[in-house]
Design a protein around this motif. Structure first.
Motif, PDB file in Angstrom:
ATOM      1  N   VAL A 188       0.832  -1.207   0.000  1.00 50.59           N
ATOM      2  CA  VAL A 188       0.000   0.000   0.000  1.00 50.59           C
ATOM      3  C   VAL A 188       0.864   1.252   0.000  1.00 50.59           C
ATOM      4  CG1 VAL A 188      -1.906   1.201   1.139  1.00 50.59           C
ATOM      5  CG2 VAL A 188      -1.727  -1.294   1.298  1.00 50.59           C
ATOM      6  N   ARG A 189       0.728   2.016  -1.084  1.00 53.28           N
ATOM      7  CA  ARG A 189       1.395   3.306  -1.224  1.00 53.28           C
ATOM      8  C   ARG A 189       0.344   4.377  -1.442  1.00 53.28           C
ATOM      9  NH1 ARG A 189       2.634   3.046  -5.867  1.00 53.28           N
ATOM     10  NH2 ARG A 189       3.925   4.917  -5.972  1.00 53.28           N
ATOM     11  N   GLY A 190       0.705   5.625  -1.161  1.00 51.39           N
ATOM     12  CA  GLY A 190      -0.233   6.727  -1.401  1.00 51.39           C
ATOM     13  C   GLY A 190      -1.336   6.744  -0.373  1.00 51.39           C
ATOM     14  N   SER A 191      -2.562   6.535  -0.834  1.00 52.74           N
ATOM     15  CA  SER A 191      -3.693   6.571   0.089  1.00 52.74           C
ATOM     16  C   SER A 191      -4.620   5.402  -0.166  1.00 52.74           C
ATOM     17  CB  SER A 191      -4.464   7.888  -0.073  1.00 52.74           C
ATOM     18  OG  SER A 191      -4.961   8.015  -1.397  1.00 52.74           O
ATOM     19  N   ALA A 192      -5.378   5.060   0.861  1.00 50.06           N
ATOM     20  CA  ALA A 192      -6.458   4.078   0.755  1.00 50.06           C
ATOM     21  C   ALA A 192      -7.639   4.655   1.508  1.00 50.06           C
ATOM     22  CB  ALA A 192      -6.042   2.729   1.337  1.00 50.06           C
ATOM     23  N   VAL A 193      -8.786   4.692   0.846  1.00 55.14           N
ATOM     24  CA  VAL A 193      -9.960   5.362   1.409  1.00 55.14           C
ATOM     25  C   VAL A 193     -11.182   4.469   1.218  1.00 55.14           C
ATOM     26  CG1 VAL A 193     -11.390   7.445   1.368  1.00 55.14           C
ATOM     27  CG2 VAL A 193      -8.965   7.585   0.737  1.00 55.14           C
ATOM     28  N   GLY A 194     -12.046   4.414   2.236  1.00 51.49           N
ATOM     29  CA  GLY A 194     -13.328   3.743   2.104  1.00 51.49           C
ATOM     30  C   GLY A 194     -13.200   2.297   1.680  1.00 51.49           C
ATOM     31  N   ALA A 195     -13.794   1.974   0.527  1.00 49.91           N
ATOM     32  CA  ALA A 195     -13.704   0.614   0.011  1.00 49.91           C
ATOM     33  C   ALA A 195     -12.258   0.219  -0.259  1.00 49.91           C
ATOM     34  CB  ALA A 195     -14.533   0.472  -1.261  1.00 49.91           C
ATOM     35  N   GLY A 196     -11.391   1.196  -0.507  1.00 50.53           N
ATOM     36  CA  GLY A 196      -9.970   0.904  -0.642  1.00 50.53           C
ATOM     37  C   GLY A 196      -9.366   0.390   0.658  1.00 50.53           C
ATOM     38  N   MET A 197      -9.856   0.905   1.773  1.00 53.30           N
ATOM     39  CA  MET A 197      -9.466   0.354   3.067  1.00 53.30           C
ATOM     40  C   MET A 197      -9.942  -1.091   3.192  1.00 53.30           C
ATOM     41  SD  MET A 197      -7.710   2.209   5.304  1.00 53.30           S
ATOM     42  CE  MET A 197      -8.279   1.571   6.884  1.00 53.30           C
ATOM     43  N   ASN A 198     -11.166  -1.356   2.771  1.00 56.50           N
ATOM     44  CA  ASN A 198     -11.667  -2.730   2.820  1.00 56.50           C
ATOM     45  C   ASN A 198     -10.780  -3.661   2.002  1.00 56.50           C
ATOM     46  OD1 ASN A 198     -13.778  -1.880   4.389  1.00 56.50           O
ATOM     47  ND2 ASN A 198     -15.337  -2.071   2.805  1.00 56.50           N
ATOM     48  N   MET A 199     -10.289  -3.175   0.856  1.00 57.47           N
ATOM     49  CA  MET A 199      -9.442  -3.996   0.009  1.00 57.47           C
ATOM     50  C   MET A 199      -8.160  -4.388   0.731  1.00 57.47           C
ATOM     51  SD  MET A 199      -9.307  -5.427  -3.023  1.00 57.47           S
ATOM     52  CE  MET A 199     -10.510  -4.508  -4.005  1.00 57.47           C
TER      53      MET A 199
END
Length: 246
Positions: A106-117
């Protein structure tokens, strides 16, 4: 397969790449369907002993595509909207069922469903300057996809409340401290470190798959299963989507 999801297999390691940098790898139903197909292919390849999931560009995954959420918000219970959101949920749920052990790089950002991923993976390697943001409430949305279950099973109730309810953003060192990631390294080293770990277990794919299945069983599902939590959250998320669209 379009260029939005890439699959490479080398020495028993499958690298699955989210490749929609123009929208920061935000998930559309079509991209989610591709991901599910890729994970099915990975499972069918007996030589795969580990999987690394990564994103191209500035974000690992920015969550659900804004246009998809906007369209669904007009009538979340409409057939196409309901099925489309279901595909997005199913994409990270399917990652959680992949037979080989999985690592999110994980690079950059993870948000919402991206966090779930990233939460769906077995292990996480994150950049020091990563931005991990639940972000649902800030958008006026109720969390979906079993988000509370996925987050709390790693970080516990207190940190899950801080992130999911009160909007606290987490960087790499904090993620490691909370148990949200195994290791944090410089941005440029994230994928190499993930591949190094994946390469170790991928040397014996048959054993890796068996051990992973038992690891998941023995470390236990949460008190409320992920599958049930997804359905429990969905009516509330649909309500919030319709309210936002109104």
């Amino acid at each position: 397969m379009s260029a939005e999801v890439l699959l490479e297999i080398d020495a028993g390691v499958a690298v699955v790449t989210l490749n929609a940098p123009d929208r920061r790898n935000a998930l559309t139903p079509a991209m989610a369907a591709e991901l599910i197909g890729v994970f099915d292919e990975v499972d069918a390849r007996a030589e795969v002993g580990a999987v690394v999931v990564r994103g191209v560009g500035r974000s690992f995954c920015a969550g659900g595509d804004v246009q998809t959420l906007t369209d669904a918000g007009r009538d979340p219970a409409a057939g196409d909207a309901y099925a489309g959101m279901g595909l997005i949920y199913d994409s990270f749920y399917r990652l959680g069922q992949v037979k080989a052990p999985t690592i999110a790089a994980v690079r950059g950002s993870a948000v919402g469903a991206g966090m779930n991923m990233l939460l769906a993976a077995d292990l996480r390697i994150v950049a020091t300057d990563v931005r991990l943001i639940c972000g649902f409430l800030k958008r006026g949305l109720h969390p979906g996809g079993g988000h509370f279950v996925l987050l709390s099973r790693l970080v516990g109730r207190e940190a899950a409340a801080a992130m999911a309810l009160f909007g606290e953003e987490v960087d790499g060192p904090t993620a490691v401290r909370l148990g949200l990631a195994w290791e944090t390294v410089d941005d440029a080293a994230v994928e190499d470190r993930a591949l190094e770990l994946a390469g170790r277990v991928a040397r014996d794919p048959e054993l890796a798959r068996l051990a992973t299945a038992n690891f998941r069983k023995e470390t236990g599902p949460p008190h409320v299963s992920w599958e049930i939590a997804t359905q429990f959250e969905r009516p509330s998320q649909m309500w919030s989507m319709r309210r936002s669209a109104g």
